[in-house]
Design a protein around this motif. Structure first.
Motif, short mmCIF file in Angstrom:
data_model
loop_
_atom_site.label_atom_id
_atom_site.label_comp_id
_atom_site.label_asym_id
_atom_site.label_seq_id
_atom_site.Cartn_x
_atom_site.Cartn_y
_atom_site.Cartn_z
N LEU A 29 0.85 -1.19 0.00
CA LEU A 29 0.00 0.00 0.00
C LEU A 29 0.89 1.24 0.00
CD1 LEU A 29 -2.73 -0.84 2.67
CD2 LEU A 29 -2.99 -0.90 0.18
N ASN A 30 0.48 2.24 -0.71
CA ASN A 30 1.22 3.50 -0.70
C ASN A 30 1.24 4.06 0.72
OD1 ASN A 30 2.51 5.48 -2.56
ND2 ASN A 30 1.03 6.86 -1.58
N GLU A 31 2.33 4.73 1.07
CA GLU A 31 2.46 5.24 2.43
C GLU A 31 1.41 6.30 2.75
OE1 GLU A 31 6.18 6.86 5.02
OE2 GLU A 31 6.62 5.35 3.48
N SER A 32 1.07 7.09 1.77
CA SER A 32 -0.01 8.05 1.95
C SER A 32 -1.26 7.52 1.25
CB SER A 32 0.38 9.42 1.38
OG SER A 32 0.69 9.31 0.00
N TYR A 33 -2.41 7.97 1.70
CA TYR A 33 -3.68 7.47 1.17
C TYR A 33 -3.85 7.74 -0.31
CZ TYR A 33 -8.70 7.46 0.18
OH TYR A 33 -9.93 7.26 -0.39
N VAL A 34 -4.17 6.66 -1.07
CA VAL A 34 -4.50 6.76 -2.49
C VAL A 34 -5.85 6.09 -2.68
CG1 VAL A 34 -3.86 6.11 -4.84
CG2 VAL A 34 -2.07 6.70 -3.19
N ARG A 35 -6.83 6.83 -3.13
CA ARG A 35 -8.20 6.33 -3.13
C ARG A 35 -8.41 5.13 -4.05
NH1 ARG A 35 -11.65 8.05 -7.27
NH2 ARG A 35 -10.75 9.50 -8.78
N HIS A 36 -7.57 4.97 -5.07
CA HIS A 36 -7.72 3.83 -5.97
C HIS A 36 -7.29 2.52 -5.32
CE1 HIS A 36 -8.48 6.59 -9.26
NE2 HIS A 36 -7.34 7.23 -9.01
N GLU A 37 -6.48 2.61 -4.27
CA GLU A 37 -5.87 1.41 -3.70
C GLU A 37 -6.75 0.70 -2.68
OE1 GLU A 37 -1.07 2.28 -4.02
OE2 GLU A 37 -2.05 2.22 -2.05
N ILE A 38 -7.61 1.42 -2.01
CA ILE A 38 -8.35 0.83 -0.89
C ILE A 38 -9.81 1.28 -0.88
CG2 ILE A 38 -7.56 2.67 0.65
CD1 ILE A 38 -7.72 0.64 2.96
N THR A 39 -10.70 0.32 -0.62
CA THR A 39 -12.11 0.60 -0.41
C THR A 39 -12.49 0.09 0.97
OG1 THR A 39 -12.75 0.53 -2.75
CG2 THR A 39 -14.48 0.10 -1.15
N VAL A 40 -13.22 0.91 1.71
CA VAL A 40 -13.60 0.55 3.08
C VAL A 40 -15.12 0.46 3.16
CG1 VAL A 40 -13.34 1.09 5.53
CG2 VAL A 40 -11.59 1.84 3.89
N ARG A 41 -15.60 -0.66 3.68
CA ARG A 41 -17.04 -0.88 3.83
C ARG A 41 -17.32 -1.28 5.27
NH1 ARG A 41 -21.40 -3.47 0.78
NH2 ARG A 41 -23.12 -3.59 2.28
#
Length: 420
Positions: A82-94
């Motif tokens: 995972l990228n060290e800073s948040y990248v919206r394409h990498e993670i989805t949270v439900r």
């Protein structure tokens, strides 16, 4: 050591490193919310809802800390993936639509993605907002189990309560069930209601609230056993695989679908992690559908990880890990019938048995359909039989009618004088 042997050992070591080299490609993370207040009290409970800062069923500050710690663990485990800073394409949270699960997800993300550089929007706040998606609880069909929209599952639960194992355990636990009814003021107690009372007492004990005098160590031990059995009853004990197909198999099916998509995608910005924030029953339902459930209630902030790997040869495999103790490393879970590093094709093949292709159809009560078919069959058969009887009767009457007539005339003639 002979030079040839040294060379051979070096070659074997090199081969081992090559074959062991794996690249993480996709992760599903499912966790239970953190420490909370009781969901409900019982009639004689000395601690009412006002005793809890935010009322019943809410995440405590300890629960927040647990999930920040879990997020930090996930950062360490998946750093570089995972990228060290948040990248919206990498993670989805439900998350399910409960305060405690939504807040757990947010606390977890605070540990996973502490802001740095351009993502710092205020020097005094070491946090950044990251979206957590949910649906109304009335529409939740992915993360909240057991779902009570399935008549067949309800029938299975009723049948479970008539199994020898269930009857034996409830029979041997009548003393504790009666005690709970007498001491709590509940009008009716069962395995499920005992579980609820245990949960309330457990929450209170974790927050240094004095337990009632009747909760002795022996009583506590019996309550603990019944609580774990209540979890097993939901997703096992009787016809486990069918229960799985109607409950946890829904979530397992979605996870397998996402894994297979991740294995074949060539998208530039592809999803790397699906994070799911839910409940103890959710974790238990998923693990039961994978046949790796240990029969014990998943603790607060417990985390089940399903990881997809690829190697240099293009082979794909799935590994699973369970973190139910923050003081030790997660332990590997082995899917029955496969290796720890389970080839993706085998993983899909084995899990297919727990995934329903048409849950709505499987949720129908077989007896209703069977009775309808029997009634129709009997009606048609009855009509055919009636027609056959009428045909036979008419045939017999027609066949015997001339003989009857002749016999009748003969009797008459014998009784009357002949014509002159």
């Amino acid at each position: 050591m002979p030079p040839l042997l040294v060379l051979l050992l070096a070659a074997l070591s090199l081969c081992g490193k090559v074959t062991a080299e794996k690249k993480l490609q996709y992760v599903t993370v499912l966790f239970r919310h953190g420490d909370r207040s009781p969901v409900r009290g019982y009639p004689t409970d000395p601690y009412e809802e006002s005793a809890w800062p935010q009322g019943f069923g809410q995440l405590s500050q300890e629960g927040m800390r647990q999930h920040v710690e879990l997020g930090q663990f996930l950062r360490k485990r998946y750093n570089g993936f995972l990228n060290e800073s948040y990248v919206r394409h990498e993670i989805t949270v439900r998350s399910t639509d409960y305060d405690r699960t939504l807040m757990s997800a947010e606390a977890n993300l605070a540990g996973l993605y502490p802001p740095s550089g351009r993502q710092v929007f205020s020097p005094n706040i070491k946090w950044q907002p990251i979206p957590v998606h949910t649906v109304p609880q009335s529409q939740e069909r992915l993360l909240s189990f057991p779902l009570r929209d399935c008549p067949r599952y309800e029938m299975l639960m009723n049948e479970t309560e008539h199994t020898e194992e269930f009857l034996n355990i409830t029979s041997n636990s009548q003393d504790i069930i009666e005690l709970v009814r007498n001491k709590t003021g509940l009008k009716k107690t069962s395995v499920e209601s005992v579980w609820n009372v245990y949960d309330t007492l457990f929450c209170e004990s974790r927050h240094n609230m004095t337990a009632p005098d009747w909760v002795t160590p022996a009583v506590w031990a019996k309550l603990h056993v019944l609580k774990d059995f209540a979890f097993q009853v939901l997703f096992g004990v009787y016809r486990q695989q069918e229960k799985n197909r109607l409950q946890g198999g829904i979530l397992l099916g979605a996870i397998v679908k996402n894994i297979t998509h991740a294995a074949t995608t060539n998208e530039r910005h592809h999803l790397k992690m699906m994070m799911l924030s839910a409940h103890d029953t959710t974790v238990a339902a998923l693990q039961a559908s994978l046949n790796v459930f240990n029969g014990q209630q998943p603790p607060y902030a417990s985390c089940h990880m399903i990881e997809l790997y690829s190697d240099d040869s293009g082979s794909l495999s799935v590994s699973m890990f369970y973190r139910n103790d923050s003081s030790v490393e997660p332990y590997a879970l082995q899917l029955p019938g496969c290796s720890l590093d389970c080839p993706l094709e085998e993983f899909v093949k084995i899990t297919k048995l727990s995934i329903s292709e048409d849950r709505d159809k499987e949720c129908q009560l077989p007896s209703i359909g069977s009775n309808r078919e029997v009634i129709i069959t009997l009606a048609v058969s009855g009509c055919l039989l009636l027609i056959l009887i009428i045909i036979l009767f008419v045939s017999i009457v027609r066949h015997k009618e001339p003989l009857s007539s002749r016999g009748y005339r003969q009797i008459i003639n014998q009784g009357m004088p002949e014509e002159s």
